[in-house]
Design a protein around this motif. Structure first.
Motif, PDB file in Angstrom:
ATOM      1  N   GLU A 194      39.696  52.913  37.146  1.00  0.00           N
ATOM      2  CA  GLU A 194      39.768  52.782  38.596  1.00  0.00           C
ATOM      3  C   GLU A 194      39.011  51.566  39.115  1.00  0.00           C
ATOM      4  O   GLU A 194      39.483  50.880  40.024  1.00  0.00           O
ATOM      5  CB  GLU A 194      39.211  54.034  39.294  1.00  0.00           C
ATOM      6  N   GLU A 246      40.701  61.115  40.473  1.00  0.00           N
ATOM      7  CA  GLU A 246      39.870  61.889  41.383  1.00  0.00           C
ATOM      8  C   GLU A 246      40.393  61.739  42.818  1.00  0.00           C
ATOM      9  O   GLU A 246      40.841  60.662  43.208  1.00  0.00           O
ATOM     10  CB  GLU A 246      38.418  61.404  41.322  1.00  0.00           C
ATOM     11  N   GLU A 247      40.306  62.806  43.586  1.00  0.00           N
ATOM     12  CA  GLU A 247      40.795  62.789  44.963  1.00  0.00           C
ATOM     13  C   GLU A 247      40.106  61.698  45.792  1.00  0.00           C
ATOM     14  O   GLU A 247      40.758  61.019  46.586  1.00  0.00           O
ATOM     15  CB  GLU A 247      40.573  64.160  45.595  1.00  0.00           C
ATOM     16  N   GLN A 248      38.809  61.518  45.595  1.00  0.00           N
ATOM     17  CA  GLN A 248      38.083  60.507  46.372  1.00  0.00           C
ATOM     18  C   GLN A 248      38.582  59.101  46.053  1.00  0.00           C
ATOM     19  O   GLN A 248      38.723  58.273  46.942  1.00  0.00           O
ATOM     20  CB  GLN A 248      36.570  60.595  46.127  1.00  0.00           C
ATOM     21  N   PHE A 249      38.864  58.835  44.786  1.00  0.00           N
ATOM     22  CA  PHE A 249      39.412  57.525  44.432  1.00  0.00           C
ATOM     23  C   PHE A 249      40.754  57.304  45.120  1.00  0.00           C
ATOM     24  O   PHE A 249      41.023  56.220  45.639  1.00  0.00           O
ATOM     25  CB  PHE A 249      39.578  57.371  42.912  1.00  0.00           C
ATOM     26  N   GLU A 250      41.601  58.313  45.125  1.00  0.00           N
ATOM     27  CA  GLU A 250      42.916  58.180  45.758  1.00  0.00           C
ATOM     28  C   GLU A 250      42.769  57.840  47.238  1.00  0.00           C
ATOM     29  O   GLU A 250      43.470  56.970  47.754  1.00  0.00           O
ATOM     30  CB  GLU A 250      43.732  59.454  45.576  1.00  0.00           C
ATOM     31  N   LYS A 251      41.844  58.510  47.923  1.00  0.00           N
ATOM     32  CA  LYS A 251      41.597  58.205  49.335  1.00  0.00           C
ATOM     33  C   LYS A 251      41.080  56.779  49.490  1.00  0.00           C
ATOM     34  O   LYS A 251      41.535  56.039  50.359  1.00  0.00           O
ATOM     35  CB  LYS A 251      40.587  59.198  49.921  1.00  0.00           C
ATOM     36  N   ASP A 252      40.120  56.412  48.646  1.00  0.00           N
ATOM     37  CA  ASP A 252      39.499  55.084  48.743  1.00  0.00           C
ATOM     38  C   ASP A 252      40.493  53.960  48.468  1.00  0.00           C
ATOM     39  O   ASP A 252      40.484  52.940  49.159  1.00  0.00           O
ATOM     40  CB  ASP A 252      38.314  54.977  47.780  1.00  0.00           C
ATOM     41  N   LYS A 304      43.716  53.979  48.867  1.00  0.00           N
ATOM     42  CA  LYS A 304      44.668  53.892  49.980  1.00  0.00           C
ATOM     43  C   LYS A 304      44.057  53.101  51.137  1.00  0.00           C
ATOM     44  O   LYS A 304      44.716  52.229  51.716  1.00  0.00           O
ATOM     45  CB  LYS A 304      45.093  55.283  50.437  1.00  0.00           C
ATOM     46  N   ASP A 323      52.001  58.197  45.990  1.00  0.00           N
ATOM     47  CA  ASP A 323      51.445  59.282  45.177  1.00  0.00           C
ATOM     48  C   ASP A 323      52.597  59.809  44.338  1.00  0.00           C
ATOM     49  O   ASP A 323      53.559  60.358  44.869  1.00  0.00           O
ATOM     50  CB  ASP A 323      50.938  60.429  46.060  1.00  0.00           C
TER      51      ASP A 323
END
Length: 103
Positions: free
Chosen positions: A37, A59-65, A67, A81
């Motif tokens: 990542e 990780e969910e936080q990485f996906e948010k970050d 984006k 996604d």
């Protein structure tokens, strides 16, 4: 035909390689794969990309970050996604972002 450049990010190497093959089976579509990542941010900044494809295992936080990171770039990079469903679903996801690609 427009060429599309993808960066596929995920944790499962076998899935990443399969996605790369599926993407590159489409004329003019090219893909790089990445499982780290932290390296992804620099790759996105330094390369001309159209799509960042998020695969499984992130990780969910990485996906948010990632984006938010892509939204704040000076260039337009779209994020998908994608957690499976085959090549038909992937094409539909791409065509929904680039409707002019459909013939």
């Amino acid at each position: 035909m427009k060429t599309l450049q993808f960066l596929v990010i995920g944790k499962n190497q076998e899935i990443l390689e399969t996605l790369k093959r599926i993407i590159e089976n489409n004329e003019g579509w090219n893909a790089e794969i990445q499982s780290d990542e932290t390296v992804s941010y620099d790759y996105i900044k330094e390369n001309q990309l159209d799509i960042v494809l998020l695969s499984s295992g992130l990780e969910e936080q990485f996906e948010k970050d990632i984006k938010i990171f892509c939204e704040n770039l000076d260039k337009e990079v779209k994020v998908i996604d994608h957690y499976g469903g085959g090549s038909g679903l992937l094409k539909n996801e791409v065509y929904s972002l680039f409707p002019n690609l459909q013939e």
